[in-house]
Design an enzyme around this catalytic site. Structure first.
Site, short mmCIF file in Angstrom:
data_model
loop_
_atom_site.label_atom_id
_atom_site.label_comp_id
_atom_site.label_asym_id
_atom_site.label_seq_id
_atom_site.Cartn_x
_atom_site.Cartn_y
_atom_site.Cartn_z
N GLU A 123 0.85 -1.20 0.00
CA GLU A 123 0.00 0.00 0.00
C GLU A 123 0.88 1.24 0.00
O GLU A 123 1.77 1.37 0.84
CB GLU A 123 -0.91 0.01 1.23
CG GLU A 123 -1.69 1.29 1.46
CD GLU A 123 -2.50 1.72 0.25
OE1 GLU A 123 -2.32 2.87 -0.20
OE2 GLU A 123 -3.31 0.91 -0.26
N HIS A 140 -44.52 -5.93 10.55
CA HIS A 140 -45.35 -4.74 10.32
C HIS A 140 -45.38 -3.91 11.60
O HIS A 140 -45.49 -4.47 12.69
CB HIS A 140 -46.78 -5.16 9.95
CG HIS A 140 -47.73 -4.01 9.87
ND1 HIS A 140 -47.81 -3.19 8.76
CD2 HIS A 140 -48.63 -3.52 10.78
CE1 HIS A 140 -48.73 -2.26 8.98
NE2 HIS A 140 -49.25 -2.44 10.20
#
Length: 476
Positions: free
Chosen positions: A36, A446
């Site tokens: 990196e 619900h």
């Protein structure tokens, strides 16, 4: 000082693709080196992309929600924006996550080498940093170097008031007048952030179709929602940018078949797309093939034309998405370890983390038509959702597309609060080959926004009771 390292696998780049590949390789028992060039792991996504943008979008949503609560009888004063504190908070999030990656790499015994990588041969790379240089010999390599913002050459890019997405997410200032060039996902997310923070935002996009991958009935809802927050100018382009005597940015904007407009802005964000980070790798030296668009050519096992070198993530082309990259990373590592695995997803979801959010997966109506599929659209408007009313987010819709011959779901899109969290159910249904009955008979809690998916399936089935059943006469 020069060092030589021998490794089974070397991975170049530590974004979601790179670190996922490195960690999976290590978990599979492969000796792994991760290269990196930045000081921290995580790539664009974690450091200057996905994560910081979502933190700022979170703030933007709270500001908007707080301003709308007055209609419910709750009042707040106008927010005070402290850029320094926001940036410190954002940086803490990034640091925590990047530190976590480093710790996971260390525990997995992944060797992390900082510096830029250049292929010497097809079995070695040279890596240089300020203190050392390394020659790393490998049996297998994975290229995961990501992408970079595309510039517009005709603009005065040396002017620090012309930003790319990295600049915008660093939150250097909040411009009074802000122009965004590009009406794609990045441009829209930045408009969402800066308009909430107080900027007057204009977006220009040279294309006539807005978010062309998304069906127009979905994007029409979005365009309606933004009218009071910022301006979206389609079929329009920037002709020139100059400095005025007062040091403003003077922009000539031209709409097709229309006169030019001259506007002043404090800052300009260029968000017209991204290109693969491959220029510095020396790929031509080892004969690794790119396609006409500059992306690395791969097969379903993520192999390049050099069979022991793999490529994953943004360097492999569209869609340039972190979640695609992670899946590719796992497959590449598993193939290297000897498994006969392939990257062959049926669908990959996409999300615009705007307000409201837009998410889509599978085929759009246009794509279904182009594939000569006899399809049917099923819609559930959130204006019929109890949870949407209770949460003040009725401006939304769930849309499913079914193959009329098989009743199987082939695509879907959602616009509304937390669409990003809801779209995966549709993706799973497509991957599993589910039909409308499978979805509608799956009991959803619900009141929730997620039940809009099962209710949209009921519309297709002709069993809906939460809306007028337009199919009842056909089913009797």
């Amino acid at each position: 000082m020069h060092q030589e390292i021998q490794s089974e696998v070397v991975i170049i780049g530590s974004g979601p693709a790179g670190y996922s590949a490195a960690f999976r390789c290590a978990d599979l028992g492969l000796e792994t080196v991760l290269i990196e060039h930045q000081e921290r792991l995580g790539g664009v996504c974690l450091n200057v992309g996905c994560i910081p943008s979502k933190s700022l979008l979170h703030i933007a949503k709270i500001i908007k929600d707080a301003s709308e609560l007055s209609e419910s009888g709750v009042f707040f004063n106008k927010p005070i924006i402290d850029i320094k504190k926001i940036n410190n908070w954002k940086e803490k999030i990034i640091k925590k996550l990047t530190t976590g990656l480093s710790n996971m790499g260390e525990k997995r015994k992944v060797r992390i080498v900082q510096g830029k990588a250049l292929f010497n041969t097809d079995h070695s790379v040279l890596v240089k940093n300020k203190k050392n240089d390394f020659t790393i010999f490998f049996k297998h390599a994975i290229i995961a170097t990501g992408s970079k913002p595309i510039k517009i050459p005709s603009l005065p890019n040396e002017d620090n008031r012309i930003w790319n997405s990295t600049d915008a997410l660093s939150l250097k200032s909040i411009p009074n007048r802000f122009l965004i060039i590009g009406g794609g996902i990045i441009g829209l997310e930045m408009a969402t952030i800066y308009s909430a923070l107080g900027s007057k935002v204009d977006i220009v996009d040279r294309f006539n179709a807005f978010l062309p991958s998304v069906d127009k009935d979905i994007t029409d809802i979005y365009i309606k929602s933004i009218k009071k927050r910022f301006k979206l100018l389609l079929n329009t382009h920037v002709k020139s940018v100059e400095k005025s005597k007062d040091n403003d940015l003077i922009v000539k904007i031209a709409e097709e078949n229309s006169d030019e407009n001259v506007c002043c802005y404090d800052n300009i964000l260029v968000a017209i797309g991204r290109s693969p980070n491959v220029d510095f790798l020396g790929l031509e030296k080892i004969g690794l093939k790119l396609n006409e668009s500059g992306f690395i050519e791969i097969n379903q096992q993520l192999k390049t034309n050099i069979s022991h070198i793999y490529a994953i993530g943004d360097v492999t082309g569209f869609p340039m998405l972190a979640h695609k990259a992670v899946q590719q990373a796992h497959i590449a590592a598993e193939v290297i370890s000897g498994k006969k695995h392939y990257f062959e997803p049926k669908v990959i979801p996409s999300v615009a983390y705007t307000d409201p959010e837009i998410a889509w997966v599978g085929l759009s109506e246009k794509e279904a038509e182009n594939n000569d599929i006899d399809y049917e659209v099923s819609l559930f408007p959130w204006s019929a959702s109890g949870r949407a009313h209770a949460s003040n987010c009725t401006l939304g819709m769930t849309k499913l597309i079914f193959n009329k011959n098989t009743n199987k779901i082939i695509g879907g899109s959602i616009i509304g609060t937390n669409a990003s969290e809801l779209i995966s159910e549709i993706g799973l249904a497509i991957e599993m080959g589910s039909d409308a009955e499978d979805i509608s008979l799956t009991i959803h809690p619900h009141p929730t926004l997620s039940e809009s998916i099962s209710l949209a399936s009921e519309v297709f089935q002709g069993t809906i009771t939460d809306l007028l059943n337009l199919k009842k006469s056909l089913l009797n």
